[in-house]
Design an enzyme around this catalytic site. Structure first.
Site, PDB file in Angstrom:
ATOM      1  N   GLY A 151      38.985  51.429  38.170  1.00  0.00           N
ATOM      2  CA  GLY A 151      39.881  51.123  37.062  1.00  0.00           C
ATOM      3  C   GLY A 151      39.771  52.103  35.918  1.00  0.00           C
ATOM      4  N   ASN A 152      40.762  52.042  35.031  1.00  0.00           N
ATOM      5  CA  ASN A 152      40.786  52.886  33.850  1.00  0.00           C
ATOM      6  C   ASN A 152      41.676  52.276  32.786  1.00  0.00           C
ATOM      7  OD1 ASN A 152      43.428  54.073  34.970  1.00  0.00           O
ATOM      8  ND2 ASN A 152      41.897  54.708  36.469  1.00  0.00           N
ATOM      9  N   GLU A 154      42.956  59.270  36.905  1.00  0.00           N
ATOM     10  CA  GLU A 154      44.337  58.788  36.788  1.00  0.00           C
ATOM     11  C   GLU A 154      44.975  59.179  35.454  1.00  0.00           C
ATOM     12  OE1 GLU A 154      45.770  57.929  39.309  1.00  0.00           O
ATOM     13  OE2 GLU A 154      44.456  56.789  40.617  1.00  0.00           O
ATOM     14  N   HIS A 162      44.679  49.908  34.217  1.00  0.00           N
ATOM     15  CA  HIS A 162      44.814  50.038  35.674  1.00  0.00           C
ATOM     16  C   HIS A 162      43.598  49.365  36.296  1.00  0.00           C
ATOM     17  CE1 HIS A 162      45.048  51.433  39.706  1.00  0.00           C
ATOM     18  NE2 HIS A 162      44.203  52.443  39.555  1.00  0.00           N
ATOM     19  N   HIS A 177      41.757  47.123  39.821  1.00  0.00           N
ATOM     20  CA  HIS A 177      41.680  46.893  41.259  1.00  0.00           C
ATOM     21  C   HIS A 177      41.233  45.453  41.480  1.00  0.00           C
ATOM     22  CE1 HIS A 177      40.804  51.424  41.260  1.00  0.00           C
ATOM     23  NE2 HIS A 177      42.075  51.248  41.543  1.00  0.00           N
TER      24      HIS A 177
END
Length: 191
Positions: free
Chosen positions: A27-28, A73, A92, A94
């Site tokens: 994630g970010n 990303e 973002h 998961h």
């Protein structure tokens, strides 16, 4: 470096990690402030990211302050910001249920609480390898008229007018996917 932005990113990261929306180092998160973007670094857990690790870049992706290596990303975040002036925060994740739907190619129903749309399902964009320009463009185009997209075989991208709104939306998507999954299981049970 903007202390307020970095503190908000770290707080959001801890929340997302604590809720199990982005386990490990996945994630970010980013925030846009004028012509600058603050983004989480590559290879660092969202639950453990530190203030000094947040990377500041210009709208072309050039590092201007902070950590050494932005999220892989980064281009996805920049593409969305360039296409949507109203978006100031991106998350973002998961998350397991939403990502499970994404990996299975199953759509998540649009329920009350999501931005109105013509489609009864949340938008899913085709698969593209993580960190690629293709994924960045696909996600950016998918978010032109949506606040969230499902990345096929990958995860979700949620946006907001600020980071708080994007974080809440990412959490809401996961809870919606979880509820949909449970209802499907229960609906198939014989009593």
């Amino acid at each position: 470096m903007n202390y307020t932005l970095t503190a908000k990113i770290c707080e959001s990261g801890r929340h997302i990690y604590g809720k199990g929306l982005s386990p490990g180092k996945s994630g970010n998160i980013s925030v846009r402030s004028k012509d600058m973007v603050a983004i989480t670094p590559s290879g660092v857990s969202l639950g453990h990211v530190k203030l000094g690790e947040i990377v500041f870049v210009d709208m072309e992706g050039k590092i201007v302050a902070g950590g050494a290596k932005p999220s892989s990303e980064l281009q996805l975040h920049l593409d969305v910001y360039k296409k949507r002036d109203d978006v100031k925060g991106i998350v973002h994740t998961h998350s397991p249920y939403a990502t499970g739907f994404a990996r299975a190619g199953e759509r998540i129903e649009r329920v009350e609480g999501f931005r109105e749309g013509k489609n009864p399902f949340l938008k899913m964009v085709d698969y593209a390898p993580p960190g690629t320009d293709e994924l960045a463009s696909s996600a950016g185009n998918g978010l032109l008229e949506e606040d969230v997209v499902i990345l096929k075989n990958h995860g979700i991208v949620a946006t907001g007018k600020n980071l708080f709104e994007a974080t809440l939306l990412a959490e809401f998507v996961e809870e919606t996917a979880k509820t949909q999954f449970i209802s499907r299981i229960l609906g198939n049970m014989e009593i």
